[in-house]
Write a protein that holds these residues in place. Structure first.
Motif, PDB file in Angstrom:
ATOM      1  N   GLY A   7       0.863  -1.006  -0.006  1.00 18.39           N
ATOM      2  CA  GLY A   7       0.000   0.016  -0.060  1.00 18.39           C
ATOM      3  C   GLY A   7       0.892   1.278  -0.046  1.00 18.39           C
ATOM      4  O   GLY A   7       0.702   2.290  -0.666  1.00 18.39           O
ATOM      5  N   VAL A   8       1.945   1.110   0.744  1.00 13.77           N
ATOM      6  CA  VAL A   8       2.758   2.329   0.910  1.00 13.77           C
ATOM      7  C   VAL A   8       3.650   2.529  -0.488  1.00 13.77           C
ATOM      8  O   VAL A   8       3.641   3.642  -1.069  1.00 13.77           O
ATOM      9  N   ILE A  39       3.218   6.148  -2.991  1.00 11.89           N
ATOM     10  CA  ILE A  39       4.587   6.380  -3.716  1.00 11.89           C
ATOM     11  C   ILE A  39       4.364   6.347  -5.166  1.00 11.89           C
ATOM     12  O   ILE A  39       4.512   7.635  -5.716  1.00 11.89           O
ATOM     13  N   TYR A  40       3.772   5.501  -5.666  1.00 12.00           N
ATOM     14  CA  TYR A  40       3.876   5.410  -7.266  1.00 12.00           C
ATOM     15  C   TYR A  40       2.689   6.419  -7.479  1.00 12.00           C
ATOM     16  O   TYR A  40       2.699   7.035  -8.705  1.00 12.00           O
ATOM     17  N   PHE A  41       1.514   6.485  -6.986  1.00 15.85           N
ATOM     18  CA  PHE A  41       0.640   7.312  -7.169  1.00 15.85           C
ATOM     19  C   PHE A  41       1.277   8.832  -7.350  1.00 15.85           C
ATOM     20  O   PHE A  41       0.726   9.472  -8.241  1.00 15.85           O
ATOM     21  N   PHE A  42       1.622   9.323  -6.278  1.00 13.52           N
ATOM     22  CA  PHE A  42       2.209  10.629  -6.128  1.00 13.52           C
ATOM     23  C   PHE A  42       3.272  11.105  -7.228  1.00 13.52           C
ATOM     24  O   PHE A  42       3.462  11.967  -7.664  1.00 13.52           O
ATOM     25  N   ILE A  43       4.188  10.000  -7.377  1.00 13.63           N
ATOM     26  CA  ILE A  43       5.014  10.154  -8.555  1.00 13.63           C
ATOM     27  C   ILE A  43       4.486  10.246  -9.868  1.00 13.63           C
ATOM     28  O   ILE A  43       4.808  11.073 -10.798  1.00 13.63           O
ATOM     29  N   SER A  44       3.675   9.482 -10.235  1.00 15.37           N
ATOM     30  CA  SER A  44       2.884   9.557 -11.534  1.00 15.37           C
ATOM     31  C   SER A  44       2.042  10.959 -11.587  1.00 15.37           C
ATOM     32  O   SER A  44       1.646  11.322 -12.735  1.00 15.37           O
ATOM     33  N   LEU A  45       1.641  11.572 -10.355  1.00 16.28           N
ATOM     34  CA  LEU A  45       0.963  12.685 -10.710  1.00 16.28           C
ATOM     35  C   LEU A  45       1.723  13.870 -11.078  1.00 16.28           C
ATOM     36  O   LEU A  45       1.503  14.685 -11.653  1.00 16.28           O
ATOM     37  N   HIS A  93      -2.002   2.258 -12.998  1.00 19.17           N
ATOM     38  CA  HIS A  93      -2.736   2.330 -11.818  1.00 19.17           C
ATOM     39  C   HIS A  93      -3.798   1.394 -11.480  1.00 19.17           C
ATOM     40  O   HIS A  93      -4.107   0.867 -10.597  1.00 19.17           O
ATOM     41  N   PHE A  94      -4.608   1.104 -12.704  1.00 21.89           N
ATOM     42  CA  PHE A  94      -5.654   0.230 -12.351  1.00 21.89           C
ATOM     43  C   PHE A  94      -5.083  -1.296 -12.120  1.00 21.89           C
ATOM     44  O   PHE A  94      -5.320  -1.969 -11.130  1.00 21.89           O
TER      45      PHE A  94
END
Length: 108
Positions: free
Chosen positions: A53-54, A58-64, A81-82
């Protein structure tokens, strides 16, 4: 049912209400080797989905920050992401079922 079996099962069942916190507390407080062994196993298995989950966050915020480039990169991150979210849900489900099965086995 004796106290050591109950605490060991509670370590596994804490996945549903206090993951990783309760098994750690039981591991530190308990003097019984049976309880310590099972609380350690429960603690480790409950850390696995938290770690994934962590990593996903991290991956989510980098991709933003990287999606402002081109449309192709945005499509890649949406699909990835999916896939990552489905994998995370599968990991949570497997570890949840595993902890439930281990709690039932300890109580028998």
């Amino acid at each position: 049912m004796n106290q050591s079996k109950g605490l060991s099962a509670l370590s596994y069942l804490s996945f549903y209400f206090a993951p990783s916190i309760l098994p750690f507390i039981i591991y530190v407080v308990s003097k019984d080797d049976f309880v310590r062994e099972h609380s350690k196993k429960a603690f480790i298995t409950q850390l696995i989905p938290i770690a994934f989950g962590v990593l996903y966050i991290i991956y989510f915020f980098i991709s933003l920050f990287l999606t402002h480039e081109t449309l192709a990169i945005q499509d890649f991150f949406v699909s990835s992401h999916f896939i990552a979210l489905v994998a995370l849900l599968i990991i949570f489900s497997i570890t949840g079922i595993w902890n439930l099965v281990k709690a039932i086995k300890v109580l028998r």
